[in-house]
Design an enzyme around this catalytic site. Structure first.
Site, mmCIF file in Angstrom:
data_model
loop_
_atom_site.group_PDB
_atom_site.id
_atom_site.type_symbol
_atom_site.label_atom_id
_atom_site.label_comp_id
_atom_site.label_asym_id
_atom_site.label_seq_id
_atom_site.Cartn_x
_atom_site.Cartn_y
_atom_site.Cartn_z
ATOM 1 N N GLY A 134 -4.175 9.686 -43.720
ATOM 2 C CA GLY A 134 -3.010 9.495 -44.592
ATOM 3 C C GLY A 134 -1.690 9.819 -43.923
ATOM 4 O O GLY A 134 -1.273 9.147 -42.987
ATOM 5 N N GLY A 187 -5.543 8.455 -57.061
ATOM 6 C CA GLY A 187 -5.284 7.395 -56.071
ATOM 7 C C GLY A 187 -5.780 7.751 -54.682
ATOM 8 O O GLY A 187 -5.421 7.098 -53.703
ATOM 9 N N LYS A 205 -12.815 6.420 -39.660
ATOM 10 C CA LYS A 205 -11.646 7.115 -39.091
ATOM 11 C C LYS A 205 -11.997 7.794 -37.765
ATOM 12 O O LYS A 205 -11.231 7.726 -36.812
ATOM 13 C CB LYS A 205 -11.125 8.141 -40.087
ATOM 14 C CG LYS A 205 -10.486 7.496 -41.314
ATOM 15 C CD LYS A 205 -10.233 8.518 -42.390
ATOM 16 C CE LYS A 205 -9.555 7.901 -43.601
ATOM 17 N NZ LYS A 205 -9.557 8.797 -44.761
#
Ligand code: NAP
Ligand code: HSE
Length: 432
Positions: A134, A187, A205
């Site tokens: 993120g 979310g 990732k």
């Protein structure tokens, strides 16, 4: 002479909405930093009738060709998610000479090579900072700030959803379904949250990070993956009693003479370990380089604004390149072909929870079976009674994955043993 950098935004969900907010809310600073205004020209969505709560209705389209053929659009920002049509749209954009930015780890982990080749061929930028962890800067630090190093290890917590869930299950004793629903409502979770809880999101990732760190292509198939679906409240409680917490770890090591070891799995880590304090949606990643030593990156690993922070940073970077008439400076760095370490050769300590018949000699027989496969036991604790069976928790010393598997296979067939309830690695290693 360019007067504006124009964006075509593909997707206006959690991340896309954040991108609109950051670009509009920080427009003054971004214009100053780029030297030109950065403007969203078109936004592609699936459902044009959805109420968006943003003043962007005039920009909405459902037609990708309208965006790709628009000569004024310089950068395509893909925040739709999923493999297709996202991959096809990104390739179309690159082949039309547009720079591409994405937050899509599914596509980068699987089709990174193809996208990089298209970017190189068309002399454009391809950036994906938001695809891992993120809001935490980690792709750019690996590709640029730490580029002088040989990286030997990347390890940490890279999935916000599961870290949020494990934190709530540990601290507030909430049940699995409740905390998953909360992570979805905030979310954090993927459209299909099984990718989060099953460990695939973290595996994608760590495949991306390992490819960059070790200069070799690591794909999803090279990652040994286990998620958190088997973690029960009782394992969390026993971990706490023993002085540990359970975290979903992503680990990539380039081991001298033994190849690359890349895996995702839940692990017991000591309560005093720095990763034990990484809570909620926060992620943390340790990177070990041969010149810099140990570095740690920490921040919010998912969510609207943190993820938008990473996407817009890529936009500013590409916009600066456009302004200065340079592009494709830092593309694929997978110039080696390294071997992988078979998972059977990896070493770890293990927590094992068993239900056994509560009879004399049963524990001695189990200990004997572990010993016969060179698995040395650090502690054996008899816990509660469950349906007339004794629940037993074992912690092993460091053993190979192959030996632990052989020992578990042996005890499964022994009379007196009822069930192996869970097996979780114990990562006791402290960070320097
Ligand atoms: P999301 O909330 O589900 O939003 C997806 C958006 O894309 C929606 O606006 C949707 O349109 C649009 N879309 C989906 N499929 C489409 C199609 N075939 N054609 C046109 N539009 C389409 O997803 P998100 O959470 O923002 O995630 C987007 C990407 O960012 C994913 O790759 C995800 O892995 C990545 N990411 C997410 C986070 C996070 O915290 N959420 C963090 C890092 C990275 P409608 O609005 O009309 O449905
Ligand atoms: N679903 C992902 C997570 C989003 O929870 O970490 C960020 O990639």
């Amino acid at each position: 002479m360019k007067t504006t950098i124009n964006i075509g935004l593909l997707g206006l969900g959690t991340v896309g909405t954040g991108v609109v907010k950051v670009l509009t809310g920080n427009a003054h600073e971004i214009t100053q930093k780029v030297g030109l205004p950065v403007n969203i020209k078109s936004i592609m969505v699936r459902n044009p009738n959805k109420s968006r709560g943003l003043n962007i209705d005039a920009l909405i389209t459902t037609n990708i060709d309208e965006i790709i053929s628009d000569k004024d659009i310089d950068i395509i920002v893909e925040v739709m998610g999923g493999e297709q049509p996202a991959k096809e749209y990104m390739l179309k954009a690159l082949n039309s000479g547009k720079h591409v930015i994405t937050a899509n780890k599914d596509v980068v982990a699987k089709y990174g090579r193809e996208l990089f080749e298209a970017a190189q061929k068309n002399n454009v930028d391809f950036m994906f900072e938001a695809s891992v962890a993120g809001g935490i800067p980690i792709i750019r630090p690996l590709k640029q700030c730490l580029t002088a190093n040989k990286i030997t290890e990347v390890m940490g917590i890279v999935n916000g959803t599961t870290n949020y869930m494990l934190t709530k299950m540990t601290n507030e004793k909430l049940d699995y379904q409740t905390v998953l629903a909360e992570a979805q409502a905030k979310g954090y979770a993927e459209a299909d949250p099984t990718a989060d809880v099953g460990g695939l999101d973290a595996a994608r990732k760590i495949a991306i990070l390992a490819s960059i760190a070790f200069n070799t292509r690591v794909s999803l198939d090279d990652v040994d993956v286990e998620g958190i679906t088997n973690i029960s409240p009782v394992d969390i409680e026993y971990a706490r009693e023993l002085g540990y917490v359970i975290k979903l770890l992503a680990i990539a090591k380039d081991i001298d003479n033994n190849g690359i070891d890349v895996r995702v799995h839940p692990a017991f880590i000591p309560a005093a370990h720095p990763l034990a304090a990484v809570s909620d949606v926060f992620n943390a990643i340790f990177v070990r380089g041969n010149a810099v030593g140990e570095t740690m990156f920490y921040g919010r690993g998912a969510g609207e604004m943190p993820t938008a922070s990473a996407v817009v940073a890529d936009i500013v970077d590409v916009a600066r390149d456009i302004r200065h008439n340079v592009s494709g400076r830092i593309l694929c760095t997978c110039f080696e072909e390294k071997n992988f370490c078979p998972v059977e050769q990896t070493q770890s300590a293990y927590y094992i929870r068993l239900l056994v018949e509560d009879e004399p000699g049963v524990l001695a027989a189990i200990a004997g079976a572990f010993g016969a496969h060179n698995v040395s036991l650090n502690s054996v604790i008899q816990k509660r009674k469950v349906n007339n069976c004794a629940e037993v928790v074992l912690i092993t010393y460091h053993v190979s994955d192959a030996n632990i598997r052989m020992a578990l296979n042996t005890i499964k067939d022994m009379s007196g043993l009822t069930t192996v309830k869970n097996v979780i690695r114990v990562e006791a290693q402290q960070i320097d």
